[in-house]
Design a protein around this motif. Sequence first.
Motif, PDB file in Angstrom:
ATOM      1  N   PRO A 162       0.804  -1.228   0.000  1.00  0.00           N
ATOM      2  CA  PRO A 162       0.000   0.000   0.000  1.00  0.00           C
ATOM      3  C   PRO A 162       0.840   1.283   0.000  1.00  0.00           C
ATOM      4  N   HIS A 163       2.159   1.154   0.088  1.00  0.00           N
ATOM      5  CA  HIS A 163       3.009   2.343  -0.002  1.00  0.00           C
ATOM      6  C   HIS A 163       3.064   2.893  -1.424  1.00  0.00           C
ATOM      7  N   VAL A 164       2.725   2.073  -2.400  1.00  0.00           N
ATOM      8  CA  VAL A 164       2.702   2.518  -3.788  1.00  0.00           C
ATOM      9  C   VAL A 164       1.472   3.400  -3.980  1.00  0.00           C
ATOM     10  N   GLN A 165       1.694   4.608  -4.418  1.00  0.00           N
ATOM     11  CA  GLN A 165       0.620   5.593  -4.570  1.00  0.00           C
ATOM     12  C   GLN A 165      -0.520   5.038  -5.426  1.00  0.00           C
ATOM     13  N   GLY A 166      -1.734   5.003  -4.881  1.00  0.00           N
ATOM     14  CA  GLY A 166      -2.912   4.590  -5.616  1.00  0.00           C
ATOM     15  C   GLY A 166      -3.096   3.089  -5.750  1.00  0.00           C
ATOM     16  N   SER A 167      -2.225   2.281  -5.136  1.00  0.00           N
ATOM     17  CA  SER A 167      -2.341   0.830  -5.298  1.00  0.00           C
ATOM     18  C   SER A 167      -3.626   0.279  -4.689  1.00  0.00           C
ATOM     19  N   TRP A 168      -4.168   0.945  -3.720  1.00  0.00           N
ATOM     20  CA  TRP A 168      -5.434   0.532  -3.100  1.00  0.00           C
ATOM     21  C   TRP A 168      -6.470   1.651  -3.186  1.00  0.00           C
ATOM     22  N   GLY A 169      -6.330   2.534  -4.125  1.00  0.00           N
ATOM     23  CA  GLY A 169      -7.262   3.645  -4.246  1.00  0.00           C
ATOM     24  C   GLY A 169      -6.757   4.849  -3.470  1.00  0.00           C
ATOM     25  N   PHE A 170      -7.648   5.783  -3.241  1.00  0.00           N
ATOM     26  CA  PHE A 170      -7.271   7.007  -2.554  1.00  0.00           C
ATOM     27  C   PHE A 170      -8.256   7.287  -1.428  1.00  0.00           C
ATOM     28  N   CYS A 171      -7.730   7.713  -0.289  1.00  0.00           N
ATOM     29  CA  CYS A 171      -8.561   8.068   0.862  1.00  0.00           C
ATOM     30  C   CYS A 171      -9.114   9.478   0.646  1.00  0.00           C
ATOM     31  N   PRO A 172     -10.422   9.662   0.795  1.00  0.00           N
ATOM     32  CA  PRO A 172     -10.999  10.993   0.564  1.00  0.00           C
ATOM     33  C   PRO A 172     -10.435  12.069   1.491  1.00  0.00           C
ATOM     34  N   THR A 173     -10.180  11.722   2.748  1.00  0.00           N
ATOM     35  CA  THR A 173      -9.647  12.746   3.657  1.00  0.00           C
ATOM     36  C   THR A 173      -8.199  13.069   3.323  1.00  0.00           C
ATOM     37  N   ALA A 174      -7.434  12.080   2.865  1.00  0.00           N
ATOM     38  CA  ALA A 174      -6.042  12.341   2.490  1.00  0.00           C
ATOM     39  C   ALA A 174      -5.975  13.221   1.247  1.00  0.00           C
ATOM     40  N   LEU A 175      -6.962  13.087   0.367  1.00  0.00           N
ATOM     41  CA  LEU A 175      -6.981  13.915  -0.843  1.00  0.00           C
ATOM     42  C   LEU A 175      -7.135  15.398  -0.520  1.00  0.00           C
ATOM     43  N   VAL A 176      -7.779  15.711   0.620  1.00  0.00           N
ATOM     44  CA  VAL A 176      -7.923  17.115   1.015  1.00  0.00           C
ATOM     45  C   VAL A 176      -6.843  17.530   2.015  1.00  0.00           C
ATOM     46  N   GLY A 177      -5.895  16.630   2.277  1.00  0.00           N
ATOM     47  CA  GLY A 177      -4.762  16.976   3.128  1.00  0.00           C
ATOM     48  C   GLY A 177      -4.944  16.696   4.599  1.00  0.00           C
ATOM     49  N   LEU A 178      -5.947  15.931   4.964  1.00  0.00           N
ATOM     50  CA  LEU A 178      -6.161  15.594   6.372  1.00  0.00           C
ATOM     51  C   LEU A 178      -5.930  14.103   6.590  1.00  0.00           C
ATOM     52  N   ALA A 179      -5.512  13.765   7.794  1.00  0.00           N
ATOM     53  CA  ALA A 179      -5.316  12.361   8.161  1.00  0.00           C
ATOM     54  C   ALA A 179      -6.388  11.978   9.170  1.00  0.00           C
ATOM     55  N   CYS A 180      -7.298  11.096   8.760  1.00  0.00           N
ATOM     56  CA  CYS A 180      -8.340  10.626   9.672  1.00  0.00           C
ATOM     57  C   CYS A 180      -7.735   9.578  10.619  1.00  0.00           C
ATOM     58  N   PRO A 181      -8.478   9.114  11.637  1.00  0.00           N
ATOM     59  CA  PRO A 181      -7.909   8.117  12.552  1.00  0.00           C
ATOM     60  C   PRO A 181      -7.532   6.807  11.872  1.00  0.00           C
ATOM     61  N   PHE A 182      -8.077   6.551  10.681  1.00  0.00           N
ATOM     62  CA  PHE A 182      -7.819   5.280  10.010  1.00  0.00           C
ATOM     63  C   PHE A 182      -6.766   5.401   8.913  1.00  0.00           C
ATOM     64  N   CYS A 183      -6.349   6.622   8.576  1.00  0.00           N
ATOM     65  CA  CYS A 183      -5.315   6.801   7.555  1.00  0.00           C
ATOM     66  C   CYS A 183      -4.040   6.083   7.991  1.00  0.00           C
ATOM     67  N   GLY A 184      -3.453   5.375   7.063  1.00  0.00           N
ATOM     68  CA  GLY A 184      -2.235   4.627   7.352  1.00  0.00           C
ATOM     69  C   GLY A 184      -2.498   3.208   7.816  1.00  0.00           C
ATOM     70  N   SER A 185      -3.774   2.831   7.965  1.00  0.00           N
ATOM     71  CA  SER A 185      -4.097   1.486   8.455  1.00  0.00           C
ATOM     72  C   SER A 185      -3.644   0.401   7.486  1.00  0.00           C
ATOM     73  N   LEU A 186      -3.803   0.629   6.184  1.00  0.00           N
ATOM     74  CA  LEU A 186      -3.369  -0.377   5.217  1.00  0.00           C
ATOM     75  C   LEU A 186      -1.857  -0.573   5.290  1.00  0.00           C
ATOM     76  N   ARG A 187      -1.130   0.538   5.405  1.00  0.00           N
ATOM     77  CA  ARG A 187       0.326   0.433   5.533  1.00  0.00           C
ATOM     78  C   ARG A 187       0.705  -0.242   6.847  1.00  0.00           C
ATOM     79  N   ALA A 188      -0.046   0.044   7.915  1.00  0.00           N
ATOM     80  CA  ALA A 188       0.247  -0.580   9.211  1.00  0.00           C
ATOM     81  C   ALA A 188       0.048  -2.095   9.143  1.00  0.00           C
ATOM     82  N   VAL A 189      -1.025  -2.542   8.505  1.00  0.00           N
ATOM     83  CA  VAL A 189      -1.249  -3.983   8.365  1.00  0.00           C
ATOM     84  C   VAL A 189      -0.128  -4.596   7.527  1.00  0.00           C
ATOM     85  N   HIS A 190       0.265  -3.908   6.464  1.00  0.00           N
ATOM     86  CA  HIS A 190       1.375  -4.395   5.638  1.00  0.00           C
ATOM     87  C   HIS A 190       2.627  -4.586   6.494  1.00  0.00           C
ATOM     88  N   HIS A 191       2.943  -3.602   7.332  1.00  0.00           N
ATOM     89  CA  HIS A 191       4.123  -3.702   8.197  1.00  0.00           C
ATOM     90  C   HIS A 191       3.964  -4.819   9.228  1.00  0.00           C
TER      91      HIS A 191
END
Length: 147
Positions: A42-71
């Motif tokens: 999920p570190h590859v830009q757009g590999s799992w789509g785009f988070c709507p809150t990240a598109l506006v520059g905000l990080a919701c409580p769940f942003c980064g969850s896909l990368r966290a599971v990957h790690h």
Amino acid sequence: MTPTGDVGGTNAPATRARRLLPVLATGAVVGVAALALHLRDPHVQGSWGFCPTALVGLACPFCGSLRAVHHLTDLDVAAAASSNLVLVVAAPFAVALWTGALVRAWRGRAPLLPSLPAPAWWAIGVALALFALLRNLPLPLGEWLAP
């Protein structure tokens, strides 16, 4: 009559299988999702789509969850915590709840999740809101909590 409700225990395996199926299916779905996140980074830009809150520059409580599971599938807890600390903290509780549901189903009880009182749900909501606020601040703590 047995504790599972059948007479003479003749339907015990079928009844147990019926109780275990939803719990095991849930575990299988989560396992397949974790495997998919392990295989497709999920570190590859757009590999799992785009988070709507990240598109506006905000990080919701769940942003980064896909990368966290990957790690976590790489057993890199520090990197997972850097991606989403809430997920890393919540994961052992989720595993414990799932294991408890599995044991309850095996023993013949309904595999229900424990219910939480309303104040506990409010506390979880406030904690997630604070986490979202902190990870969007330009402070050293906010930068560390950012996904």
